[in-house]
Design a protein around this motif. Sequence first.
Motif, mmCIF file in Angstrom:
data_model
loop_
_atom_site.group_PDB
_atom_site.id
_atom_site.type_symbol
_atom_site.label_atom_id
_atom_site.label_comp_id
_atom_site.label_asym_id
_atom_site.label_seq_id
_atom_site.Cartn_x
_atom_site.Cartn_y
_atom_site.Cartn_z
ATOM 1 N N VAL A 112 -31.159 -34.015 -68.716
ATOM 2 C CA VAL A 112 -31.638 -33.351 -69.929
ATOM 3 C C VAL A 112 -33.120 -33.666 -70.113
ATOM 4 C CG1 VAL A 112 -31.572 -33.392 -72.457
ATOM 5 C CG2 VAL A 112 -29.449 -33.254 -71.164
ATOM 6 N N ARG A 114 -35.939 -33.327 -73.148
ATOM 7 C CA ARG A 114 -35.931 -33.049 -74.589
ATOM 8 C C ARG A 114 -37.120 -33.707 -75.285
ATOM 9 N NH1 ARG A 114 -30.722 -35.350 -77.336
ATOM 10 N NH2 ARG A 114 -31.797 -34.408 -79.100
ATOM 11 N N ARG A 119 -34.624 -28.750 -76.336
ATOM 12 C CA ARG A 119 -33.736 -29.470 -75.419
ATOM 13 C C ARG A 119 -33.348 -28.543 -74.274
ATOM 14 N NH1 ARG A 119 -28.298 -30.413 -74.276
ATOM 15 N NH2 ARG A 119 -27.706 -32.600 -73.981
ATOM 16 N N GLU A 121 -31.008 -28.591 -70.719
ATOM 17 C CA GLU A 121 -29.988 -29.320 -69.947
ATOM 18 C C GLU A 121 -29.742 -28.619 -68.612
ATOM 19 O OE1 GLU A 121 -25.218 -30.307 -70.354
ATOM 20 O OE2 GLU A 121 -26.509 -30.454 -72.142
#
Length: 223
Positions: A112, A114, A119, A121
């Motif tokens: 991930v 962020r 964010r 993923e």
Amino acid sequence: MAITRRMFVSGAMAAPVLAQLHGATPANASPTAEAAFTLLDGLGEMRLTEVARERLATERIEVQAVAPATAIVGADGTTVVGVKLPPEYSTGTISPVGQPGKGSGRALGGVVLRNAKARMEITGIRGSVPDGRVHAFLKIGDEWVGELPLYASDVSAVRLSVEPGAPGQPTTIKGSDIPITPTQEGVDAFTKAFGVALFTMTDTVFTASGSGRAWPVPASLPG
């Protein structure tokens, strides 16, 4: 999990330079023939390059591992600089000089990216050779975008080392420092997620490494 785990390297985001061994090299095989092999177990790593870490830091973008992948922590003891990826499956071949031939594979878990604003993923990383393209499932915010070819590697530059085991035991296959660059799809996905273009298709953002035990043992591959 009720399946046999096999090794996948690349990754990050990397092409599956380690794959499947279907049988030992026959005595009458061509010295230039590729050998198919099965990796019984292993572990892959994807590490951010210094360039990638510096550019991510400008936007205060942090890295996290997605289980069952685990974080690789930097010298400061807190900053995540990469992930270790357990395997799901892989298949492929290797040439007598240690170059990967044909194959595909997928790793479990992912990574991930962020910050306070966004964010991103990346999971289910799946690579293939000889094209070197690395697909993964992409999630931006709370929305799953789908499986996209986010990364690529130069498979022609990859060389694997082979360390034969004791009689009746698997051999060990290793690959290291495999450069991973974004595809245009990867660049566009990052820009969409964070609103800024930090990378181009020529930037090496990860290096991939890994090792695994292969069976049956190939008869004439490099040590």
